[in-house]
Design a protein around this motif. Sequence first.
Motif, short mmCIF file in Angstrom:
data_model
loop_
_atom_site.label_atom_id
_atom_site.label_comp_id
_atom_site.label_asym_id
_atom_site.label_seq_id
_atom_site.Cartn_x
_atom_site.Cartn_y
_atom_site.Cartn_z
N ALA A 188 -0.35 3.22 6.12
CA ALA A 188 0.62 4.11 5.47
C ALA A 188 0.41 5.56 5.92
CB ALA A 188 0.51 4.00 3.96
N MET A 189 -0.83 5.97 6.10
CA MET A 189 -1.13 7.30 6.63
C MET A 189 -0.55 7.45 8.04
SD MET A 189 -5.07 7.78 5.31
CE MET A 189 -5.30 9.37 6.11
N LYS A 235 -5.94 -3.73 1.10
CA LYS A 235 -5.44 -2.46 0.56
C LYS A 235 -5.99 -1.28 1.34
CE LYS A 235 -4.70 -3.93 -4.24
NZ LYS A 235 -5.19 -3.80 -5.64
N ARG A 236 -7.26 -1.37 1.72
CA ARG A 236 -7.88 -0.28 2.48
C ARG A 236 -7.16 -0.09 3.82
NH1 ARG A 236 -10.90 0.94 6.54
NH2 ARG A 236 -10.92 -1.22 7.26
N ARG A 252 -3.60 1.36 3.33
CA ARG A 252 -3.56 2.80 3.15
C ARG A 252 -3.66 3.52 4.49
NH1 ARG A 252 -4.03 7.12 -0.16
NH2 ARG A 252 -5.39 8.81 0.48
N ALA A 257 0.85 -1.20 0.00
CA ALA A 257 0.00 0.00 0.00
C ALA A 257 0.88 1.24 0.00
CB ALA A 257 -0.91 0.01 1.22
N SER A 258 0.35 2.33 -0.54
CA SER A 258 1.10 3.59 -0.56
C SER A 258 0.22 4.73 -0.10
CB SER A 258 1.64 3.88 -1.96
OG SER A 258 0.57 4.16 -2.85
N TYR A 259 0.89 5.79 0.33
CA TYR A 259 0.18 7.03 0.71
C TYR A 259 1.11 8.19 0.43
CZ TYR A 259 -1.70 10.82 3.55
OH TYR A 259 -2.18 12.03 3.97
#
Length: 295
Positions: free
Chosen positions: A188-189, A181-182, A185, A151-153
């Motif tokens: 990642a936040m 994925k949810r 994210r 995942a990315s942010y």
Amino acid sequence: MANITAQMVKELRERTGAGMMDCKAALAETDGDMEKAVDLLRKKGLAKAAKKAGRVAAEGLIGAAVTANKGVVVEVNSETDFVARNDLFQGLVKMVADIALTAGPDVESIKQAKAGSITVAEALVDTISKVGENMSIRRAAGLSVGRGAVASYIHNAVSDGLGRIGVLVGLESTGDIDELKRFGRMLAMHVAAANPQALDSAGLDPEVVRREKEVLADKYKAQGKPANVVDKIVESGLKTFYKEVCLLDQEFIHAPEASVAQAVKEAGGKVGAPIKVTGFVRYAVGEGIEKLESE
């Protein structure tokens, strides 16, 4: 004797929250060594936990690119924030991130990779000539998982996948990929906001742990505490330190009553299979580079 400048005092104040005169005295006592001055103030109980140096040197952007189970982040620097908002520069950073996804995170390999009919290095030179400002591909990093998601942010995004802070998080799981994925994210936040130093205590630099032990021990020895009490205080203090700097031990920003490790376990129930956090990468523009400041 080192020349203690007002800028040095200001930086130490920003890093520790200690008073100006205390900062000036600490710098004088440590002959201008910033890290030793931070430790000295903490030993005297005059400073908060050491913060990372906040002085940012280069401008530019962080770019991120991900596929289902692989991701990369890159940092491309420019001289000014004005150029970082330039469409040509943003296109360059996005291209570098996309190519790094295939070429890998080695900067020299990225430069030699093809961007159409030319190499990335040639595209960089071409963009420099058009914009009229120096640029450089500073660094890149990647994560991949066998089964699960990366995942990315992007924080302070100026465009899709481009911003001032970029984060990747690797999650291994056989559970529902969309739910994974949810959660990824969200995690990642958290990394973007909390800036952990390592996944867990085993991943911390031993020198960082040694310094923390020394600061805690010297602080309470100076208060006259007996050795056996100091040892217990140090052990307790390290646990608190780990909660501040280790991702899995931190309070989850989306649910502060739980640790990240607890949030991961709970998310495993939602995705239908256990989740393992395999690693993370957090890049912020210019971190670790000293900026030349006008007098």
